[in-house]
Design a protein around this motif. Sequence first.
Motif, PDB file in Angstrom:
ATOM      1  N   UNK A   1      37.446  37.722  44.477  1.00  0.00           N
ATOM      2  CA  UNK A   1      36.724  38.887  43.949  1.00  0.00           C
ATOM      3  C   UNK A   1      36.693  40.000  44.997  1.00  0.00           C
ATOM      4  N   UNK A   2      36.378  39.639  46.227  1.00  0.00           N
ATOM      5  CA  UNK A   2      36.328  40.628  47.309  1.00  0.00           C
ATOM      6  C   UNK A   2      37.715  41.227  47.548  1.00  0.00           C
ATOM      7  N   UNK A   3      38.744  40.398  47.532  1.00  0.00           N
ATOM      8  CA  UNK A   3      40.105  40.895  47.728  1.00  0.00           C
ATOM      9  C   UNK A   3      40.505  41.842  46.600  1.00  0.00           C
ATOM     10  N   UNK A   4      40.202  41.473  45.376  1.00  0.00           N
ATOM     11  CA  UNK A   4      40.528  42.320  44.227  1.00  0.00           C
ATOM     12  C   UNK A   4      39.873  43.692  44.380  1.00  0.00           C
ATOM     13  N   UNK A   5      38.593  43.708  44.740  1.00  0.00           N
ATOM     14  CA  UNK A   5      37.899  44.991  44.866  1.00  0.00           C
ATOM     15  C   UNK A   5      38.417  45.799  46.046  1.00  0.00           C
ATOM     16  N   UNK A   6      38.812  45.139  47.117  1.00  0.00           N
ATOM     17  CA  UNK A   6      39.406  45.861  48.248  1.00  0.00           C
ATOM     18  C   UNK A   6      40.721  46.507  47.825  1.00  0.00           C
ATOM     19  N   UNK A   7      41.520  45.773  47.057  1.00  0.00           N
ATOM     20  CA  UNK A   7      42.782  46.334  46.562  1.00  0.00           C
ATOM     21  C   UNK A   7      42.528  47.504  45.619  1.00  0.00           C
ATOM     22  N   UNK A   8      41.519  47.395  44.783  1.00  0.00           N
ATOM     23  CA  UNK A   8      41.186  48.487  43.872  1.00  0.00           C
ATOM     24  C   UNK A   8      40.717  49.718  44.649  1.00  0.00           C
ATOM     25  N   UNK A   9      39.956  49.499  45.714  1.00  0.00           N
ATOM     26  CA  UNK A   9      39.499  50.621  46.533  1.00  0.00           C
ATOM     27  C   UNK A   9      40.681  51.351  47.159  1.00  0.00           C
ATOM     28  N   UNK A  10      41.681  50.587  47.615  1.00  0.00           N
ATOM     29  CA  UNK A  10      42.877  51.196  48.201  1.00  0.00           C
ATOM     30  C   UNK A  10      43.614  52.007  47.135  1.00  0.00           C
TER      31      UNK A  10
END
Length: 51
Positions: free
Chosen positions: A33-42
């Motif tokens: 979940x954290x990785x997905x949101x970090x990718x979305x932020x990028x």
Amino acid sequence: MDPLDETLARAAQRQQELDWMNADFEAIDAAEYAQFHAEQDVRDAARTIDS
């Protein structure tokens, strides 16, 4: 140990194993979940720069 006690002991052990597995899966889910949101932020940041 009588059969009932053996069954209860095995059930308790199995429940503990399931609890450990559940905790592992929850940790994996949280990391994904954290990785997905970090990718979305990028991606969002890239869209802002491109606009």
